[in-house]
Design a protein around this motif. Structure first.
Motif, PDB file in Angstrom:
ATOM      1  N   TYR A   1       0.835  -1.207   0.000  1.00  0.00           N
ATOM      2  CA  TYR A   1       0.000   0.000   0.000  1.00  0.00           C
ATOM      3  C   TYR A   1       0.874   1.262   0.000  1.00  0.00           C
ATOM      4  N   GLU A   2       1.878   1.228   0.847  1.00  0.00           N
ATOM      5  CA  GLU A   2       2.783   2.376   0.960  1.00  0.00           C
ATOM      6  C   GLU A   2       3.492   2.628  -0.380  1.00  0.00           C
ATOM      7  N   ARG A   3       3.984   1.555  -0.992  1.00  0.00           N
ATOM      8  CA  ARG A   3       4.673   1.701  -2.284  1.00  0.00           C
ATOM      9  C   ARG A   3       3.718   2.188  -3.367  1.00  0.00           C
ATOM     10  N   ALA A   4       2.519   1.614  -3.384  1.00  0.00           N
ATOM     11  CA  ALA A   4       1.542   1.964  -4.423  1.00  0.00           C
ATOM     12  C   ALA A   4       1.166   3.435  -4.318  1.00  0.00           C
ATOM     13  N   GLN A   5       1.079   3.924  -3.086  1.00  0.00           N
ATOM     14  CA  GLN A   5       0.734   5.336  -2.896  1.00  0.00           C
ATOM     15  C   GLN A   5       1.863   6.252  -3.321  1.00  0.00           C
ATOM     16  N   ARG A   6       3.081   5.766  -3.106  1.00  0.00           N
ATOM     17  CA  ARG A   6       4.268   6.594  -3.345  1.00  0.00           C
ATOM     18  C   ARG A   6       4.546   6.773  -4.834  1.00  0.00           C
ATOM     19  N   SER A   7       4.415   5.674  -5.592  1.00  0.00           N
ATOM     20  CA  SER A   7       4.871   5.746  -6.981  1.00  0.00           C
ATOM     21  C   SER A   7       3.693   5.696  -7.949  1.00  0.00           C
ATOM     22  N   GLY A   8       3.678   6.656  -8.828  1.00  0.00           N
ATOM     23  CA  GLY A   8       2.711   6.639  -9.918  1.00  0.00           C
ATOM     24  C   GLY A   8       1.335   7.144  -9.515  1.00  0.00           C
ATOM     25  N   ASP A   9       0.571   7.402 -10.531  1.00  0.00           N
ATOM     26  CA  ASP A   9      -0.772   7.931 -10.363  1.00  0.00           C
ATOM     27  C   ASP A   9      -1.725   6.741 -10.518  1.00  0.00           C
ATOM     28  N   ARG A  10      -2.337   6.284  -9.440  1.00  0.00           N
ATOM     29  CA  ARG A  10      -3.124   5.049  -9.509  1.00  0.00           C
ATOM     30  C   ARG A  10      -4.607   5.319  -9.242  1.00  0.00           C
ATOM     31  N   PRO A  11      -5.401   5.278 -10.308  1.00  0.00           N
ATOM     32  CA  PRO A  11      -6.824   5.611 -10.146  1.00  0.00           C
ATOM     33  C   PRO A  11      -7.548   4.715  -9.146  1.00  0.00           C
ATOM     34  N   MET A  12      -7.101   3.468  -8.960  1.00  0.00           N
ATOM     35  CA  MET A  12      -7.802   2.567  -8.035  1.00  0.00           C
ATOM     36  C   MET A  12      -7.568   2.955  -6.572  1.00  0.00           C
ATOM     37  N   LEU A  13      -6.601   3.836  -6.331  1.00  0.00           N
ATOM     38  CA  LEU A  13      -6.370   4.303  -4.953  1.00  0.00           C
ATOM     39  C   LEU A  13      -7.125   5.602  -4.678  1.00  0.00           C
ATOM     40  N   ALA A  14      -7.429   6.326  -5.747  1.00  0.00           N
ATOM     41  CA  ALA A  14      -8.049   7.647  -5.592  1.00  0.00           C
ATOM     42  C   ALA A  14      -9.411   7.519  -4.918  1.00  0.00           C
ATOM     43  N   GLY A  15      -9.611   8.281  -3.862  1.00  0.00           N
ATOM     44  CA  GLY A  15     -10.905   8.299  -3.188  1.00  0.00           C
ATOM     45  C   GLY A  15     -11.204   7.053  -2.368  1.00  0.00           C
ATOM     46  N   ARG A  16     -10.236   6.141  -2.212  1.00  0.00           N
ATOM     47  CA  ARG A  16     -10.454   4.942  -1.394  1.00  0.00           C
ATOM     48  C   ARG A  16      -9.643   5.051  -0.101  1.00  0.00           C
ATOM     49  N   SER A  17     -10.265   4.682   0.991  1.00  0.00           N
ATOM     50  CA  SER A  17      -9.546   4.656   2.266  1.00  0.00           C
ATOM     51  C   SER A  17      -8.631   3.438   2.304  1.00  0.00           C
ATOM     52  N   ARG A  18      -7.716   3.412   3.273  1.00  0.00           N
ATOM     53  CA  ARG A  18      -6.840   2.250   3.443  1.00  0.00           C
ATOM     54  C   ARG A  18      -7.668   0.972   3.608  1.00  0.00           C
ATOM     55  N   GLU A  19      -8.756   1.048   4.373  1.00  0.00           N
ATOM     56  CA  GLU A  19      -9.600  -0.129   4.614  1.00  0.00           C
ATOM     57  C   GLU A  19     -10.236  -0.610   3.314  1.00  0.00           C
ATOM     58  N   GLU A  20     -10.630   0.329   2.483  1.00  0.00           N
ATOM     59  CA  GLU A  20     -11.239  -0.059   1.203  1.00  0.00           C
ATOM     60  C   GLU A  20     -10.217  -0.710   0.272  1.00  0.00           C
ATOM     61  N   VAL A  21      -8.992  -0.189   0.309  1.00  0.00           N
ATOM     62  CA  VAL A  21      -7.941  -0.796  -0.529  1.00  0.00           C
ATOM     63  C   VAL A  21      -7.599  -2.184   0.009  1.00  0.00           C
ATOM     64  N   LEU A  22      -7.596  -2.325   1.331  1.00  0.00           N
ATOM     65  CA  LEU A  22      -7.337  -3.647   1.923  1.00  0.00           C
ATOM     66  C   LEU A  22      -8.430  -4.635   1.503  1.00  0.00           C
ATOM     67  N   ALA A  23      -9.670  -4.176   1.498  1.00  0.00           N
ATOM     68  CA  ALA A  23     -10.780  -5.052   1.084  1.00  0.00           C
ATOM     69  C   ALA A  23     -10.612  -5.467  -0.384  1.00  0.00           C
ATOM     70  N   LEU A  24     -10.141  -4.537  -1.216  1.00  0.00           N
ATOM     71  CA  LEU A  24      -9.892  -4.841  -2.629  1.00  0.00           C
ATOM     72  C   LEU A  24      -8.802  -5.910  -2.745  1.00  0.00           C
ATOM     73  N   TYR A  25      -7.748  -5.734  -1.965  1.00  0.00           N
ATOM     74  CA  TYR A  25      -6.644  -6.708  -1.951  1.00  0.00           C
ATOM     75  C   TYR A  25      -7.164  -8.086  -1.537  1.00  0.00           C
ATOM     76  N   ARG A  26      -7.978  -8.130  -0.499  1.00  0.00           N
ATOM     77  CA  ARG A  26      -8.516  -9.412  -0.016  1.00  0.00           C
ATOM     78  C   ARG A  26      -9.371 -10.087  -1.095  1.00  0.00           C
ATOM     79  N   ARG A  27     -10.175  -9.299  -1.795  1.00  0.00           N
ATOM     80  CA  ARG A  27     -11.019  -9.869  -2.861  1.00  0.00           C
ATOM     81  C   ARG A  27     -10.155 -10.452  -3.978  1.00  0.00           C
ATOM     82  N   ARG A  28      -9.025  -9.822  -4.205  1.00  0.00           N
ATOM     83  CA  ARG A  28      -8.181 -10.237  -5.330  1.00  0.00           C
ATOM     84  C   ARG A  28      -7.276 -11.420  -5.005  1.00  0.00           C
ATOM     85  N   GLU A  29      -7.016 -11.627  -3.726  1.00  0.00           N
ATOM     86  CA  GLU A  29      -6.074 -12.683  -3.333  1.00  0.00           C
ATOM     87  C   GLU A  29      -6.420 -14.048  -3.936  1.00  0.00           C
TER      88      GLU A  29
END
Ligand code: S3P
Length: 183
Positions: free
Chosen positions: A112-140
């Motif tokens: 999460y930290e790396r993804a936020q740091r590098s590049g412009d990532r539309p899937m992170l825009a407007g999502r809280s850390r918890e929402e991104v974690l939920a996305l990660y869990r769905r994708r696992e």
């Protein structure tokens, strides 16, 4: 079989290092490197954030489906996929028919930290850390269908590439010993 006949496909969440690991891996194997995001950007003549902003996520996913069809022509490449690319039913099966699929993964916090740091990532825009974690869990569950998993948050790029090279060597030996178990 030498490396020239191989195809290696990297999957994993944003921030897993698919681009940097893929580029070095390709160099070590003497193969070409391609990213599905770059195929899409070249086709559309727009950046990924522009495509998301102008046409929306569903349109981007349709472009990913098109890129999947084109990957059949990329044998003998190292292919880095976008984080959401394999996360639809049937895609992992198709990627595994093309070559060896490696899941680059690690601690969610680091990804999460790396993804936020590098590049412009539309899937992170407007999502809280918890929402991104939920996305990660769905994708696992999709990523976990890969032939192997390599942790890129505890080791450097060189070591991760070294692990992948060893895994590829083991798989080649297994395929040679028992060809019907290679898939
Ligand atoms: C996405 C990840 C991005 C890119 C797009 C969507 C996702 O690729 O394909 O922004 O859905 O996780 P990276 O995994 O290279 O950041």
């Amino acid at each position: 079989m030498g490396s020239e006949g191989q195809t290696v496909i990297l999957v994993g969440f944003m921030g897993a290092g698919k681009s940097v690991v893929g580029r070095l891996l390709a160099r070590r194997l003497g193969l070409c490197f391609v990213e599905t995001d770059d195929m899409i950007v070249a086709r559309e003549g727009k950046s990924v954030p522009e495509i998301f902003a102008e046409r929306g996520e569903a349109y981007f996913r349709a472009l990913e489906a098109e890129a999947l069809d084109l990957l059949a022509g990329k044998r003998g490449h190292v292919i880095a996929t976008g984080g959401g690319f394999p996360c639809r039913d049937g895609v992992m099966e198709r990627l595994k028919e093309l070559g060896t699929v490696i899941w680059l993964d690690g601690d969610f916090e680091r990804l999460y930290e790396r993804a936020q740091r590098s590049g412009d990532r539309p899937m992170l825009a407007g999502r809280s850390r918890e929402e991104v974690l939920a996305l990660y869990r769905r994708r696992e569950a999709y990523y976990a269908q890969a032939h192997a998993r390599v942790d890129t948050t505890r080791v450097g790029v060189d070591a991760a590439v070294g692990q992948i090279l060893r895994l590829l060597g083991e798989r080649q030996r297994a395929v040679r010993a028992s060809p019907e178990e290679g898939g």
